[in-house]
Design an enzyme around this catalytic site. Structure first.
Site, PDB file in Angstrom:
ATOM      1  N   HIS A  15       1.078  -0.820  -0.167  1.00  0.00           N
ATOM      2  CA  HIS A  15      -0.329   0.060   0.195  1.00  0.00           C
ATOM      3  C   HIS A  15       0.985   1.335   0.074  1.00  0.00           C
ATOM      4  O   HIS A  15       0.415   1.734  -0.458  1.00  0.00           O
ATOM      5  CB  HIS A  15      -1.071   0.151   1.096  1.00  0.00           C
ATOM      6  CG  HIS A  15      -1.855   1.263   1.275  1.00  0.00           C
ATOM      7  ND1 HIS A  15      -2.944   1.201   0.998  1.00  0.00           N
ATOM      8  CD2 HIS A  15      -1.142   2.043   1.818  1.00  0.00           C
ATOM      9  CE1 HIS A  15      -3.562   2.650   1.599  1.00  0.00           C
ATOM     10  NE2 HIS A  15      -2.256   3.361   1.923  1.00  0.00           N
ATOM     11  N   GLU A  16       1.844   1.488   0.638  1.00  0.00           N
ATOM     12  CA  GLU A  16       2.725   2.614   0.786  1.00  0.00           C
ATOM     13  C   GLU A  16       3.144   2.504  -0.060  1.00  0.00           C
ATOM     14  O   GLU A  16       3.700   3.848  -0.777  1.00  0.00           O
ATOM     15  CB  GLU A  16       3.989   2.564   1.939  1.00  0.00           C
ATOM     16  CG  GLU A  16       2.836   2.515   3.570  1.00  0.00           C
ATOM     17  CD  GLU A  16       1.948   3.593   4.098  1.00  0.00           C
ATOM     18  OE1 GLU A  16       2.570   4.061   3.089  1.00  0.00           O
ATOM     19  OE2 GLU A  16       0.949   3.434   4.141  1.00  0.00           O
ATOM     20  N   HIS A  32       1.928   4.462  -3.366  1.00  0.00           N
ATOM     21  CA  HIS A  32       2.090   5.467  -2.803  1.00  0.00           C
ATOM     22  C   HIS A  32       3.166   6.415  -3.848  1.00  0.00           C
ATOM     23  O   HIS A  32       3.246   7.322  -3.994  1.00  0.00           O
ATOM     24  CB  HIS A  32       2.098   6.068  -1.191  1.00  0.00           C
ATOM     25  CG  HIS A  32       0.656   6.387  -0.269  1.00  0.00           C
ATOM     26  ND1 HIS A  32      -0.254   6.972  -1.063  1.00  0.00           N
ATOM     27  CD2 HIS A  32       0.096   5.799   0.413  1.00  0.00           C
ATOM     28  CE1 HIS A  32      -1.766   6.401  -0.621  1.00  0.00           C
ATOM     29  NE2 HIS A  32      -0.593   5.848   0.762  1.00  0.00           N
TER      30      HIS A  32
END
Length: 232
Positions: free
Chosen positions: A98-99, A102
């Site tokens: 998920h990071e 980004h």
């Protein structure tokens, strides 16, 4: 003053309860999915995801704290908590990727992320000064209406920046989770029938963002309600 206003409690109680539930859901789901093993650590999965997009310059570091994971756009580095960095679980893979999502957004100039980052100073300022001015304005509106309403209006304008940030942040977080889920399956880091394990963690985290957004919206709605009430 706000805590003693029953009208305020009517506005804020539903999103506040949702937020408490969301926090419990994140912790319990992360703990549960941490027991589901994965073939690699969160750091390894994030590194593989970054390298697949040619983002070799983006670092992956371990930082202290529980669920302190985040992507630093200035330093171009993923900072992962110990249980995510070294954890070999579905929870660790979901959060780490998920990071990494980004970082993908940052590299591709994802518009909502750019807007969100631009809104950070206004949100930080509005979350502190805006609420303070609005609260003082509410207190003074009963004694010096002209001054109180002016301060209340100023607080509303400033706090609107917080709401704007929260609303823009939702597609940013949802998109990062979608990128993580797609990559984990397409790159064969997890099997297709394991994707629902990762989804549980990311969906639980998404609920916290929804709750935070609703809380900000309802706080702003309360201030506007009070301002309109004083003007009638």
């Amino acid at each position: 003053m706000l805590l003693f206003d029953p009208i305020y409690l009517l506005f804020i109680a539903p999103p506040l309860l949702l937020g408490l539930f969301a926090q419990w859901r994140v912790k319990s789901t992360f703990a549960s999915m941490s027991q589901v093993p994965a073939r690699m650590s969160g750091a390894q999965a994030a590194r593989q995801m970054l390298d697949s997009a040619g983002l070799h310059q983006v670092g992956v570091e371990q930082v202290p704290g529980h669920l302190s994971d985040h992507y630093d756009p200035r330093g171009k580095v993923l900072r992962l908590s110990p249980e995510v960095y070294g954890g070999r679980s579905m929870a660790a893979l979901g959060v780490a990727c998920h990071e990494a999502g980004h970082a993908f957004q940052d590299a591709k100039g994802y518009a909502p992320l750019i807007i969100r980052n631009m809104a950070v100073p206004a949100a930080n300022f509005g979350s502190n000064i805006g609420v303070t001015l609005a609260t003082i304005g509410l207190f003074l509106s009963y004694q010096i209406p002209s001054v109180g309403n002016l301060l209340l209006l100023a607080g509303i304008v400033l706090f609107a920046g917080v709401v704007f940030f929260q609303v823009v942040n939702l597609p940013v977080e949802f998109d990062a989770s979608a990128r993580a889920r797609r990559h984990l399956v397409s790159a064969n880091l997890i099997a297709a029938n394991e994707e629902h394990f990762v989804a549980k963690v990311l969906n639980a985290a998404a609920l916290t963002y929804v709750a935070g957004t609703l809380q900000a919206i309802m706080t702003l709605a309360y201030f506007i309600f009070r301002l309109m009430g004083d003007r009638r």
